[in-house]
Scaffold this motif. Sequence first.
Motif, PDB file in Angstrom:
ATOM      1  N   ALA A 156      -9.803   0.358  -9.718  1.00 56.73           N
ATOM      2  CA  ALA A 156      -8.507   0.085  -9.094  1.00 56.73           C
ATOM      3  C   ALA A 156      -8.563  -0.980  -8.009  1.00 56.73           C
ATOM      4  CB  ALA A 156      -7.937   1.383  -8.508  1.00 56.73           C
ATOM      5  N   ASP A 157      -9.681  -1.110  -7.324  1.00 59.47           N
ATOM      6  CA  ASP A 157      -9.718  -1.901  -6.090  1.00 59.47           C
ATOM      7  C   ASP A 157     -10.549  -3.173  -6.254  1.00 59.47           C
ATOM      8  OD1 ASP A 157      -8.967  -2.423  -3.545  1.00 59.47           O
ATOM      9  OD2 ASP A 157     -10.071  -0.779  -2.620  1.00 59.47           O
ATOM     10  N   GLY A 158     -10.261  -4.139  -5.344  1.00 62.56           N
ATOM     11  CA  GLY A 158     -11.101  -5.322  -5.232  1.00 62.56           C
ATOM     12  C   GLY A 158     -10.696  -6.503  -6.091  1.00 62.56           C
ATOM     13  N   TRP A 159      -9.431  -6.585  -6.502  1.00 61.66           N
ATOM     14  CA  TRP A 159      -8.980  -7.673  -7.359  1.00 61.66           C
ATOM     15  C   TRP A 159      -8.139  -8.664  -6.569  1.00 61.66           C
ATOM     16  CZ3 TRP A 159     -11.776  -7.480 -11.471  1.00 61.66           C
ATOM     17  CH2 TRP A 159     -12.176  -6.237 -11.974  1.00 61.66           C
ATOM     18  N   ARG A 160      -8.166  -9.910  -7.002  1.00 61.71           N
ATOM     19  CA  ARG A 160      -7.387 -10.962  -6.355  1.00 61.71           C
ATOM     20  C   ARG A 160      -6.177 -11.285  -7.226  1.00 61.71           C
ATOM     21  NH1 ARG A 160     -10.145 -13.844  -2.461  1.00 61.71           N
ATOM     22  NH2 ARG A 160      -9.017 -15.766  -2.936  1.00 61.71           N
ATOM     23  N   MET A 161      -4.993 -11.039  -6.650  1.00 62.00           N
ATOM     24  CA  MET A 161      -3.742 -11.258  -7.392  1.00 62.00           C
ATOM     25  C   MET A 161      -2.695 -11.787  -6.427  1.00 62.00           C
ATOM     26  SD  MET A 161      -1.359  -8.480  -9.441  1.00 62.00           S
ATOM     27  CE  MET A 161      -1.995  -8.764 -11.084  1.00 62.00           C
ATOM     28  N   SER A 162      -1.899 -12.733  -6.888  1.00 58.90           N
ATOM     29  CA  SER A 162      -0.882 -13.318  -6.020  1.00 58.90           C
ATOM     30  C   SER A 162       0.193 -12.291  -5.680  1.00 58.90           C
ATOM     31  CB  SER A 162      -0.226 -14.516  -6.717  1.00 58.90           C
ATOM     32  OG  SER A 162       0.638 -14.079  -7.745  1.00 58.90           O
ATOM     33  N   PRO A 163       0.829 -12.424  -4.508  1.00 59.96           N
ATOM     34  CA  PRO A 163       1.920 -11.507  -4.142  1.00 59.96           C
ATOM     35  C   PRO A 163       3.037 -11.469  -5.180  1.00 59.96           C
ATOM     36  CG  PRO A 163       1.221 -12.768  -2.224  1.00 59.96           C
ATOM     37  CD  PRO A 163       0.500 -13.361  -3.406  1.00 59.96           C
ATOM     38  N   THR A 164       3.273 -12.596  -5.870  1.00 56.70           N
ATOM     39  CA  THR A 164       4.329 -12.633  -6.884  1.00 56.70           C
ATOM     40  C   THR A 164       4.008 -11.689  -8.037  1.00 56.70           C
ATOM     41  OG1 THR A 164       4.859 -14.937  -6.359  1.00 56.70           O
ATOM     42  CG2 THR A 164       5.566 -14.108  -8.514  1.00 56.70           C
ATOM     43  N   TRP A 165       2.764 -11.738  -8.540  1.00 61.13           N
ATOM     44  CA  TRP A 165       2.387 -10.862  -9.640  1.00 61.13           C
ATOM     45  C   TRP A 165       2.306  -9.413  -9.183  1.00 61.13           C
ATOM     46  CZ3 TRP A 165       3.667 -12.971 -13.739  1.00 61.13           C
ATOM     47  CH2 TRP A 165       3.347 -14.280 -14.091  1.00 61.13           C
ATOM     48  N   ARG A 166       1.894  -9.191  -7.952  1.00 58.28           N
ATOM     49  CA  ARG A 166       1.894  -7.816  -7.423  1.00 58.28           C
ATOM     50  C   ARG A 166       3.298  -7.242  -7.453  1.00 58.28           C
ATOM     51  NH1 ARG A 166      -2.010  -9.172  -3.079  1.00 58.28           N
ATOM     52  NH2 ARG A 166      -0.270  -9.305  -1.624  1.00 58.28           N
ATOM     53  N   ALA A 167       4.265  -8.057  -7.022  1.00 65.21           N
ATOM     54  CA  ALA A 167       5.660  -7.592  -7.020  1.00 65.21           C
ATOM     55  C   ALA A 167       6.130  -7.291  -8.433  1.00 65.21           C
ATOM     56  CB  ALA A 167       6.550  -8.645  -6.364  1.00 65.21           C
ATOM     57  N   LEU A 168       5.688  -8.086  -9.415  1.00 73.63           N
ATOM     58  CA  LEU A 168       6.078  -7.833 -10.793  1.00 73.63           C
ATOM     59  C   LEU A 168       5.491  -6.512 -11.280  1.00 73.63           C
ATOM     60  CD1 LEU A 168       6.266 -10.338 -13.696  1.00 73.63           C
ATOM     61  CD2 LEU A 168       5.129  -8.161 -14.048  1.00 73.63           C
ATOM     62  N   CYS A 169       4.209  -6.255 -10.950  1.00 76.56           N
ATOM     63  CA  CYS A 169       3.567  -5.002 -11.369  1.00 76.56           C
ATOM     64  C   CYS A 169       4.307  -3.796 -10.814  1.00 76.56           C
ATOM     65  CB  CYS A 169       2.105  -4.985 -10.913  1.00 76.56           C
ATOM     66  SG  CYS A 169       1.030  -6.091 -11.847  1.00 76.56           S
ATOM     67  N   ARG A 170       4.823  -3.928  -9.593  1.00 77.40           N
ATOM     68  CA  ARG A 170       5.568  -2.818  -8.996  1.00 77.40           C
ATOM     69  C   ARG A 170       6.974  -2.711  -9.566  1.00 77.40           C
ATOM     70  NH1 ARG A 170       3.475  -5.119  -4.200  1.00 77.40           N
ATOM     71  NH2 ARG A 170       5.530  -6.024  -3.794  1.00 77.40           N
ATOM     72  N   GLY A 171       7.602  -3.865  -9.779  1.00 72.77           N
ATOM     73  CA  GLY A 171       9.027  -3.866 -10.098  1.00 72.77           C
ATOM     74  C   GLY A 171       9.365  -3.613 -11.543  1.00 72.77           C
ATOM     75  N   VAL A 172       8.403  -3.806 -12.461  1.00 76.57           N
ATOM     76  CA  VAL A 172       8.748  -3.680 -13.874  1.00 76.57           C
ATOM     77  C   VAL A 172       9.152  -2.249 -14.225  1.00 76.57           C
ATOM     78  CG1 VAL A 172       6.363  -3.262 -14.610  1.00 76.57           C
ATOM     79  CG2 VAL A 172       8.003  -4.250 -16.213  1.00 76.57           C
ATOM     80  N   LEU A 173       8.497  -1.266 -13.612  1.00 81.42           N
ATOM     81  CA  LEU A 173       8.869   0.124 -13.872  1.00 81.42           C
ATOM     82  C   LEU A 173      10.228   0.455 -13.255  1.00 81.42           C
ATOM     83  CD1 LEU A 173       5.523   2.095 -13.460  1.00 81.42           C
ATOM     84  CD2 LEU A 173       6.861   1.784 -15.534  1.00 81.42           C
ATOM     85  N   GLU A 174      10.452  -0.062 -12.047  1.00 80.13           N
ATOM     86  CA  GLU A 174      11.727   0.193 -11.382  1.00 80.13           C
ATOM     87  C   GLU A 174      12.885  -0.397 -12.179  1.00 80.13           C
ATOM     88  OE1 GLU A 174      11.296  -1.493  -7.564  1.00 80.13           O
ATOM     89  OE2 GLU A 174       9.695  -0.111  -6.923  1.00 80.13           O
ATOM     90  N   ALA A 175      12.594  -1.478 -12.933  1.00 79.07           N
ATOM     91  CA  ALA A 175      13.633  -2.123 -13.740  1.00 79.07           C
ATOM     92  C   ALA A 175      13.767  -1.484 -15.119  1.00 79.07           C
ATOM     93  CB  ALA A 175      13.313  -3.605 -13.888  1.00 79.07           C
ATOM     94  N   GLY A 176      12.984  -0.420 -15.376  1.00 83.59           N
ATOM     95  CA  GLY A 176      13.084   0.278 -16.647  1.00 83.59           C
ATOM     96  C   GLY A 176      12.207  -0.288 -17.748  1.00 83.59           C
ATOM     97  N   GLY A 177      11.275  -1.174 -17.395  1.00 85.71           N
ATOM     98  CA  GLY A 177      10.392  -1.756 -18.402  1.00 85.71           C
ATOM     99  C   GLY A 177       9.125  -0.941 -18.591  1.00 85.71           C
ATOM    100  N   ARG A 178       8.334  -1.356 -19.562  1.00 87.72           N
ATOM    101  CA  ARG A 178       7.056  -0.700 -19.809  1.00 87.72           C
ATOM    102  C   ARG A 178       6.087  -1.042 -18.691  1.00 87.72           C
ATOM    103  NH1 ARG A 178       8.364  -2.687 -25.092  1.00 87.72           N
ATOM    104  NH2 ARG A 178       8.656  -0.988 -26.604  1.00 87.72           N
ATOM    105  N   PRO A 179       5.220  -0.099 -18.304  1.00 90.35           N
ATOM    106  CA  PRO A 179       4.237  -0.419 -17.265  1.00 90.35           C
ATOM    107  C   PRO A 179       3.316  -1.540 -17.716  1.00 90.35           C
ATOM    108  CG  PRO A 179       3.685   1.653 -18.344  1.00 90.35           C
ATOM    109  CD  PRO A 179       5.058   1.284 -18.809  1.00 90.35           C
ATOM    110  N   VAL A 180       2.910  -2.375 -16.783  1.00 91.53           N
ATOM    111  CA  VAL A 180       1.967  -3.452 -17.088  1.00 91.53           C
ATOM    112  C   VAL A 180       0.657  -2.834 -17.584  1.00 91.53           C
ATOM    113  CG1 VAL A 180       0.666  -5.388 -16.132  1.00 91.53           C
ATOM    114  CG2 VAL A 180       3.029  -4.987 -15.411  1.00 91.53           C
ATOM    115  N   GLY A 181       0.119  -3.376 -18.667  1.00 89.16           N
ATOM    116  CA  GLY A 181      -1.151  -2.886 -19.197  1.00 89.16           C
ATOM    117  C   GLY A 181      -2.333  -3.497 -18.464  1.00 89.16           C
ATOM    118  N   PHE A 182      -3.390  -2.726 -18.312  1.00 90.18           N
ATOM    119  CA  PHE A 182      -4.594  -3.141 -17.597  1.00 90.18           C
ATOM    120  C   PHE A 182      -5.744  -3.088 -18.592  1.00 90.18           C
ATOM    121  CE2 PHE A 182      -8.096  -2.099 -14.522  1.00 90.18           C
ATOM    122  CZ  PHE A 182      -7.933  -3.168 -13.658  1.00 90.18           C
TER     123      PHE A 182
END
Length: 215
Positions: A101-127
């Motif tokens: 889970a920890d120690g990855w480098r990701m832009s704030p924009t993509w972080r917001a997408l990972c959080r927001g996709v579920l709130e918008a009713g979409g499928r969770p981002v796959g890892f």
Amino acid sequence: MLEIDDPHDWLTQRAAAQQLHEDIGIHPETARRLLVAGLVGRPRMTSLAAFHRRDTVDAFVRQYRAQPPLPVPDRNLVLVRVGNGRVRFGATDQHRLDRLADGWRMSPTWRALCRGVLEAGGRPVGFLVTLGGFVVAGADILGAEWSGADDRPETASPLMTRFDLRPPGEWFDDWHARHLPTGRGGSALRFWALGSRPPWDRTPRERRGKVRAVR
């Protein structure tokens, strides 16, 4: 010491790695790491060595040679590359996810997408977790947060990210043990946005610009 029923049906980890190297060209050390990660079946552990079923190794080789085209994603994907020891066979699902889970480098924009996709009713981002180019683990991303220390924010990169992960859904069955042509080097984390080209596609993009008249 655990006895092996028929020694001809089993390979030591070293012999199994060598077979994978000879049959499909995987570097012996990479093959050993895949065996440790449990990608080639459940080993039998003894006080002296780990043994792998010969037929399971053979089946992995056949699957590698005959694998169909990669699936078309039905969700956004995060692909990460790990090294030796981060994914090990025998760990509980929760322990494995905690280590990933920890120690990855990701832009704030993509972080917001990972959080927001579920709130918008979409499928969770796959890892998707790759080792030596093979998918060895996966998860659903339920959230992504900056992992810096709150008391010393100026010393932490704004890119450092911790994911909230859960075991993957059925979508992961199409990806498990697949070989992804990700190439060597580059970022340890790549984002594959739904509908975009895969991260390993190096086909030159069509350049747009002014067309120079031919005289």
